[in-house]
Design an enzyme around this catalytic site. Sequence first.
Site, PDB file in Angstrom:
ATOM      1  N   GLY A 110      43.816   9.598  24.256  1.00 23.48           N
ATOM      2  CA  GLY A 110      42.560   9.669  23.355  1.00 23.48           C
ATOM      3  C   GLY A 110      41.194  10.067  24.270  1.00 23.48           C
ATOM      4  O   GLY A 110      40.296   9.930  23.904  1.00 23.48           O
TER       5      GLY A 110
ATOM      6  N   GLU B 155      47.504   0.490  23.718  1.00 18.65           N
ATOM      7  CA  GLU B 155      46.400  -0.286  22.965  1.00 18.65           C
ATOM      8  C   GLU B 155      46.813  -1.610  22.632  1.00 18.65           C
ATOM      9  O   GLU B 155      45.848  -2.480  22.276  1.00 18.65           O
ATOM     10  CB  GLU B 155      46.043   0.714  21.563  1.00 18.65           C
TER      11      GLU B 155
ATOM     12  N   LYS C 294      48.255   5.848  14.124  1.00 19.97           N
ATOM     13  CA  LYS C 294      47.280   4.617  14.447  1.00 19.97           C
ATOM     14  C   LYS C 294      46.529   4.111  13.462  1.00 19.97           C
ATOM     15  O   LYS C 294      47.096   4.080  12.065  1.00 19.97           O
ATOM     16  CB  LYS C 294      45.965   5.309  15.596  1.00 19.97           C
TER      17      LYS C 294
ATOM     18  N   SER D  25      46.503  12.796  24.871  1.00 21.18           N
ATOM     19  CA  SER D  25      45.632  13.887  24.605  1.00 21.18           C
ATOM     20  C   SER D  25      46.199  15.311  24.476  1.00 21.18           C
ATOM     21  O   SER D  25      45.952  16.379  24.982  1.00 21.18           O
ATOM     22  CB  SER D  25      44.552  14.116  25.796  1.00 21.18           C
TER      23      SER D  25
ATOM     24  N   ASN E 165      51.518   9.606  15.888  1.00 19.90           N
ATOM     25  CA  ASN E 165      51.089   8.345  15.736  1.00 19.90           C
ATOM     26  C   ASN E 165      49.557   8.265  15.006  1.00 19.90           C
ATOM     27  O   ASN E 165      48.800   8.618  15.794  1.00 19.90           O
ATOM     28  CB  ASN E 165      50.966   7.598  17.052  1.00 19.90           C
TER      29      ASN E 165
ATOM     30  N   HIS F  59      52.665   0.030  22.905  1.00 17.81           N
ATOM     31  CA  HIS F  59      51.663   1.004  22.936  1.00 17.81           C
ATOM     32  C   HIS F  59      50.536   0.546  23.795  1.00 17.81           C
ATOM     33  O   HIS F  59      50.322  -0.739  23.643  1.00 17.81           O
ATOM     34  CB  HIS F  59      51.210   1.481  21.581  1.00 17.81           C
TER      35      HIS F  59
ATOM     36  N   GLU G 224      53.097   7.575  28.683  1.00 17.11           N
ATOM     37  CA  GLU G 224      51.627   7.708  28.280  1.00 17.11           C
ATOM     38  C   GLU G 224      50.588   6.994  29.071  1.00 17.11           C
ATOM     39  O   GLU G 224      50.398   5.772  29.186  1.00 17.11           O
ATOM     40  CB  GLU G 224      51.472   6.798  26.804  1.00 17.11           C
TER      41      GLU G 224
HETATM   42  P1  PGA Z   1      46.254  10.595  21.743  1.00 21.99           P
HETATM   43  O1  PGA Z   1      46.960   9.446  21.727  1.00 21.99           O
HETATM   44  O2  PGA Z   1      47.096  11.714  21.633  1.00 21.99           O
HETATM   45  O3  PGA Z   1      45.048  10.585  20.916  1.00 21.99           O
HETATM   46  O4  PGA Z   1      45.689  10.567  23.357  1.00 21.99           O
HETATM   47  C1  PGA Z   1      48.286   9.309  22.175  1.00 21.99           C
HETATM   48  C2  PGA Z   1      49.087   7.803  21.941  1.00 21.99           C
HETATM   49  O5  PGA Z   1      48.157   6.950  21.807  1.00 21.99           O
HETATM   50  O6  PGA Z   1      50.044   7.710  21.551  1.00 21.99           O
END
Ligand code: PGA
Length: 258
Positions: A172, A96, A9, A212, A7, A94, A166
Amino acid sequence: MKTLIANWKMNVGIRESVALARGTLLTLRGRKLIPELVICPSFIALSEVRKIVARSSVSLGAQNVFWEPSGAYTGETSTRMLQEVGVSYVILGHSERRQELGETDEMIHKKVLHVLSEQMTPIVCIGESKQQHEAGQTQEVIRTQLISALSQVYLRGSERVLIAYEPLWAIGSGVVASVGEVIEVHQFIRSLLQELFAGVSSQQIPLLYGGSVDGENAYGFLREELIDGLLVGGASVKINQFKDIVEACGEVLEAQGI
Ligand code: PGA
């Protein structure tokens, strides 16, 4: 089988996405056993990235989609538009988008149904916040999100839905969930899925972990039978990190002889 979702983003533009796609393809070179690998660039990079991954085993995913086939929906993108540029997977729900853009369980549900009706594969993200985690509400949150996303879903033939657990506190943040924590939640999701879809297999609904993940911790997750793959954000745009994740996946697949 193991699945890796990259991903990207809103982190890379068109030129960088093309370079990253090339780099990602190189990570697979010379491998006998490769995972199901899906890369999810931003909408504007999809056409160019498609040219790089066409004729490879890598699939294209989008980071979102709208639930109507067409119409007056300013700023939205339809499944048909995505199919035109070769997209076959879509990340939905997601955190976010849930947090920053107010996406609700109901909106996510509509998107899941629409994506499946267009013969595409949804990757549904679910997970609890730090507060909910600390209050011991993880299972309750997961249950609500999962039941809402999958209600009225009937998987026919080769149709699949991927579920990515997640936890928000791990995304993140550099704070990765422990393998034990992920297994516990995956067990819970698997038993819930048995209630919702009697006899559903992990091939039809694979369970992924995201939050992460990096080159160092990936192997610990991937070697677990209950963890069918990983959704990788930050480390998927750092090609050396992602290479290590693909390598970890290759080792697991070889050990399992799949
Ligand atoms: P990350 O993001 O690996 O940067 O923690 C995972 C995600 O949001 O899908």
